[in-house]
Design an enzyme around this catalytic site. Structure first.
Site: not given
Length: 225
Positions: A114, A162, A194
């Site tokens: 991330c 995502d 995600h």
């Protein structure tokens, strides 16, 4: 946890991180970069998993002691992160591994998740000692990697569902890297979300995709370090 917290130099100051060393005592070095939650147990566990695979893994604490389980607070911490300072902390972590007697080879790997994925590519573009970079669904609006300066190979791990890094964005990054003559390999896992690698988040974790992404990561580092 099998590792321990260590302190290392960071641009004249100091920073801390979680270090995990393989049982045999030596191995290639890998910097592991946190998600927006901070240096939480999941990140430390990833370091321990790398150590179990034979790597010396160091996760720098980019929030300097702060962690959260709140998405709102995590977003605020991420946006408040001083990118220049984070780069210095990452450079310090890279130098720590390069110079540590437990680390073999002159190059290290870097992997982030991330927010950490974006920072991994950023740090790889700023440090020639990074020989291999793995980006797990990397996103940060303030992080702009110096792609022409990138020396190491790149492996991208992304999720089809995502919204923060959709497939079109991934393919655009892939095209930019290839146009610059960089070594890049991108994988977009279908029907996953995600953060699918984070096994502490059952609402998004996908065991099958996570296991395959881990296999690819280990094989990529083995090939490039």
């Amino acid at each position: 946890m099998a590792g321990q917290m260590v302190e290392f130099s960071s641009n004249g100051g100091s920073a801390r991180g979680y270090l995990s060393i393989p049982e045999k005592g030596r191995g290639p070095g890998v910097v592991v970069i946190q998600e927006w939650w901070g240096l939480v147990d999941h990140v430390k566990d990833v370091c321990d998993r790398f150590a179990a695979e034979g790597y010396v893994a160091l996760a720098p604490d980019l929030y300097h002691g702060r962690t959260t389980k709140s998405p709102d607070e995590a977003g605020k911490l991420m946006m408040a992160l001083n990118i220049d300072q984070a780069e210095k902390d990452l450079r310090g972590a890279i130098n720590y591994l390069v110079n540590d007697e437990a680390t073999t080879g002159s190059k290290v790997g870097i992997v982030g998740f991330c927010m950490g994925g974006a920072l991994a590519l950023y740090a790889a573009s700023k440090n020639e000692q990074v020989g291999a970079c793995v980006v797990f669904y990397g996103i940060h609006p303030k992080v702009k990697p110096d792609l022409p300066n990138l020396k190491g190979s790149v492996l991208g791990i992304y999720a089809e569902r995502d919204s923060s890094t959709p497939p079109a964005t991934v393919r655009q990054l892939e095209s930019e890297l290839k146009a610059l003559g960089k070594s890049v390999e991108m994988h977009i896992y279908p029907d996953v979300d995600h953060a699918f690698f984070n096994d502490t988040r059952p609402n998004v974790y996908n065991a099958r995709a996570a296991e395959d992404a881990w296999r690819r990561t280990i094989e990529f580092f083995a090939k490039n370090l």
